[in-house]
Motif scaffolding. Structure first.
Motif, PDB file in Angstrom:
ATOM      1  N   ILE A   1       0.859  -1.197   0.000  1.00 60.88           N
ATOM      2  CA  ILE A   1       0.000   0.000   0.000  1.00 60.88           C
ATOM      3  C   ILE A   1       0.895   1.248   0.000  1.00 60.88           C
ATOM      4  N   SER A   2       0.520   2.266  -0.750  1.00 57.34           N
ATOM      5  CA  SER A   2       1.359   3.469  -0.855  1.00 57.34           C
ATOM      6  C   SER A   2       1.505   4.168   0.503  1.00 57.34           C
ATOM      7  N   ARG A   3       2.488   5.058   0.574  1.00 56.41           N
ATOM      8  CA  ARG A   3       2.791   5.743   1.841  1.00 56.41           C
ATOM      9  C   ARG A   3       1.565   6.490   2.377  1.00 56.41           C
ATOM     10  N   MET A   4       0.936   7.299   1.500  1.00 58.40           N
ATOM     11  CA  MET A   4      -0.196   8.120   1.962  1.00 58.40           C
ATOM     12  C   MET A   4      -1.412   7.256   2.282  1.00 58.40           C
ATOM     13  N   ASP A   5      -1.649   6.199   1.499  1.00 57.01           N
ATOM     14  CA  ASP A   5      -2.770   5.292   1.805  1.00 57.01           C
ATOM     15  C   ASP A   5      -2.519   4.559   3.123  1.00 57.01           C
ATOM     16  N   SER A   6      -1.243   4.250   3.401  1.00 59.21           N
ATOM     17  CA  SER A   6      -0.904   3.589   4.671  1.00 59.21           C
ATOM     18  C   SER A   6      -1.226   4.527   5.832  1.00 59.21           C
ATOM     19  N   LEU A   7      -0.834   5.805   5.692  1.00 59.73           N
ATOM     20  CA  LEU A   7      -1.119   6.783   6.751  1.00 59.73           C
ATOM     21  C   LEU A   7      -2.631   6.902   6.962  1.00 59.73           C
ATOM     22  N   ASP A   8      -3.381   6.985   5.865  1.00 65.11           N
ATOM     23  CA  ASP A   8      -4.844   7.087   5.978  1.00 65.11           C
ATOM     24  C   ASP A   8      -5.425   5.889   6.729  1.00 65.11           C
TER      25      ASP A   8
ATOM     26  N   GLU B   1      -0.749  18.728   6.915  1.00 63.36           N
ATOM     27  CA  GLU B   1      -0.288  18.029   8.142  1.00 63.36           C
ATOM     28  C   GLU B   1      -0.034  16.551   7.856  1.00 63.36           C
ATOM     29  N   LYS B   2      -0.885  15.959   7.017  1.00 61.86           N
ATOM     30  CA  LYS B   2      -0.690  14.541   6.686  1.00 61.86           C
ATOM     31  C   LYS B   2       0.593  14.359   5.868  1.00 61.86           C
ATOM     32  N   GLU B   3       0.855  15.331   4.981  1.00 59.58           N
ATOM     33  CA  GLU B   3       2.103  15.242   4.208  1.00 59.58           C
ATOM     34  C   GLU B   3       3.316  15.321   5.132  1.00 59.58           C
ATOM     35  N   ALA B   4       3.220  16.179   6.156  1.00 60.68           N
ATOM     36  CA  ALA B   4       4.327  16.304   7.122  1.00 60.68           C
ATOM     37  C   ALA B   4       4.498  15.002   7.914  1.00 60.68           C
ATOM     38  N   LEU B   5       3.386  14.375   8.268  1.00 59.79           N
ATOM     39  CA  LEU B   5       3.460  13.104   9.005  1.00 59.79           C
ATOM     40  C   LEU B   5       4.099  12.013   8.134  1.00 59.79           C
ATOM     41  N   ALA B   6       3.683  11.965   6.864  1.00 59.54           N
ATOM     42  CA  ALA B   6       4.233  10.955   5.949  1.00 59.54           C
ATOM     43  C   ALA B   6       5.737  11.185   5.747  1.00 59.54           C
TER      44      ALA B   6
ATOM     45  N   LYS C   1       7.774  12.577   7.952  1.00 56.63           N
ATOM     46  CA  LYS C   1       8.422  12.190   9.215  1.00 56.63           C
ATOM     47  C   LYS C   1       8.634  10.672   9.250  1.00 56.63           C
ATOM     48  N   LYS C   2       7.582   9.935   8.869  1.00 60.52           N
ATOM     49  CA  LYS C   2       7.713   8.469   8.834  1.00 60.52           C
ATOM     50  C   LYS C   2       8.810   8.068   7.860  1.00 60.52           C
ATOM     51  N   ASN C   3       8.810   8.690   6.671  1.00 61.12           N
ATOM     52  CA  ASN C   3       9.798   8.278   5.667  1.00 61.12           C
ATOM     53  C   ASN C   3      11.221   8.615   6.123  1.00 61.12           C
ATOM     54  N   ASP C   4      11.397   9.757   6.799  1.00 56.24           N
ATOM     55  CA  ASP C   4      12.738  10.117   7.276  1.00 56.24           C
ATOM     56  C   ASP C   4      13.260   9.037   8.239  1.00 56.24           C
ATOM     57  N   GLU C   5      12.382   8.548   9.111  1.00 57.36           N
ATOM     58  CA  GLU C   5      12.833   7.500  10.038  1.00 57.36           C
ATOM     59  C   GLU C   5      13.090   6.197   9.276  1.00 57.36           C
ATOM     60  N   TYR C   6      12.199   5.887   8.343  1.00 60.73           N
ATOM     61  CA  TYR C   6      12.355   4.653   7.542  1.00 60.73           C
ATOM     62  C   TYR C   6      13.690   4.655   6.797  1.00 60.73           C
ATOM     63  N   VAL C   7      14.011   5.787   6.181  1.00 59.71           N
ATOM     64  CA  VAL C   7      15.268   5.876   5.414  1.00 59.71           C
ATOM     65  C   VAL C   7      16.479   5.714   6.349  1.00 59.71           C
ATOM     66  N   LYS C   8      16.389   6.275   7.550  1.00 63.22           N
ATOM     67  CA  LYS C   8      17.482   6.092   8.531  1.00 63.22           C
ATOM     68  C   LYS C   8      17.665   4.610   8.868  1.00 63.22           C
ATOM     69  N   LEU C   9      16.547   3.898   8.992  1.00 62.48           N
ATOM     70  CA  LEU C   9      16.607   2.472   9.342  1.00 62.48           C
ATOM     71  C   LEU C   9      17.227   1.630   8.216  1.00 62.48           C
ATOM     72  N   LEU C  10      17.226   2.186   7.002  1.00 59.14           N
ATOM     73  CA  LEU C  10      17.785   1.455   5.850  1.00 59.14           C
ATOM     74  C   LEU C  10      19.283   1.692   5.679  1.00 59.14           C
ATOM     75  N   ALA C  11      19.872   2.484   6.580  1.00 53.55           N
ATOM     76  CA  ALA C  11      21.274   2.900   6.398  1.00 53.55           C
ATOM     77  C   ALA C  11      22.222   1.730   6.162  1.00 53.55           C
ATOM     78  N   ASP C  12      22.019   0.618   6.874  1.00 46.17           N
ATOM     79  CA  ASP C  12      22.971  -0.502   6.773  1.00 46.17           C
ATOM     80  C   ASP C  12      22.532  -1.582   5.786  1.00 46.17           C
ATOM     81  N   LEU C  13      21.508  -1.306   4.993  1.00 47.75           N
ATOM     82  CA  LEU C  13      21.026  -2.309   4.034  1.00 47.75           C
ATOM     83  C   LEU C  13      22.147  -2.659   3.046  1.00 47.75           C
TER      84      LEU C  13
END
Ligand code: B16
Ligand code: MG
Length: 216
Positions: A46-53, A69-74, A76-88
């Motif tokens: 499911i896409s990022r925005m549909d997941s948030l919804d 506000e929803k765009e800002a939340l999405a 924020k989630k993506n910034d954390e997700y990308v950080k978690l992918l650092a060691d992929l």
């Protein structure tokens, strides 16, 4: 005779669902919403925005935020997700994927990516397999997400293959439905779920015989 392969990313090439889960769980918790792994299953493909919804609706907060506000939340989630992918790295490829891509390349069978993820190019680069793909569909260009066949039709055509001549690989039910609606041969990859409508289902790509697939 099949002439091209179309791959989903999350759940087929690598397992990024666990990182999506951590990032969504943290964001939801900040909004007073608790999600668990069972709920996370419903976010796959499911896409990022549909997941948030979906998360906001789950927490009965669907009317509490403006679009900005929803765009800002999405984000924020993506910034954390990308950080978690650092060691992929290549070690995070799912079993059998690298070997299958090498076999496809040897036979000059073009491959493309049909993923809802806007992070797909970066993830494929980190996994060391970007060079195997002739095209990655940009999910921003789509009118509808999976189970609509649009992403799969685009992915097949982008590598010069008619959908009827392509094989699609998916781990999610919505993806299998999209592949079948596109007129393609569907390979379901899951050790835990029955993927209804798949022409073939395997627990992992190690079980696939490329010659048999081509001759479908
Ligand atoms: P992004 P797939 C999907 O990948 C994930 O399964 C889904 O959980 C995620 O929300 C979606 O990509 C969008 O990802 O936030 O990186 O743009 O299975 O379609 O490869
Ligand atoms: Mg998937």
């Amino acid at each position: 005779m099949k002439k091209g392969f179309v791959f989903d990313l999350d759940g087929v090439i690598t397992d990024t669902a666990k990182f999506h889960y951590i990032a969504w769980k943290d964001l939801a918790a900040n909004l007073g919403i608790t999600i668990d792994e069972t709920f996370n299953e419903t976010l796959k493909g499911i896409s990022r925005m549909d997941s948030l919804d979906k998360i906001l609706a789950y927490g009965h907060r669907e009317n509490d935020f403006t679009t900005a506000e929803k765009e800002a939340l999405a984000k924020k989630k993506n910034d954390e997700y990308v950080k978690l992918l650092a060691d992929l790295s290549e070690a995070d490829l799912l079993p059998g994927v690298h070997d299958f891509l090498v076999q496809a390349k040897k036979r000059n069978i073009p491959c493309s990516i049909a993923s809802a993820s806007k992070n797909a190019p970066m993830i494929l680069e980190k996994l060391g397999v970007l060079e195997f793909f002739g095209h990655i569909v940009d999910p921003e260009t789509l009118k509808k997400g999976k189970p609509d066949p649009e992403i799969f039709v685009k992915a097949a055509e982008s590598i010069g293959v008619a959908p009827n001549d392509a094989v699609g690989f998916e781990d999610a039910q919505a993806g299998i439905e999209g592949i079948k609606a596109a007129g393609m041969y569907a390979v379901g990859i899951s050790a835990t779920e029955v993927l209804a409508g798949a022409d073939l289902q395997v627990a992992s790509m190690t079980e696939l015989d490329i010659e048999q697939l081509i001759n479908q």
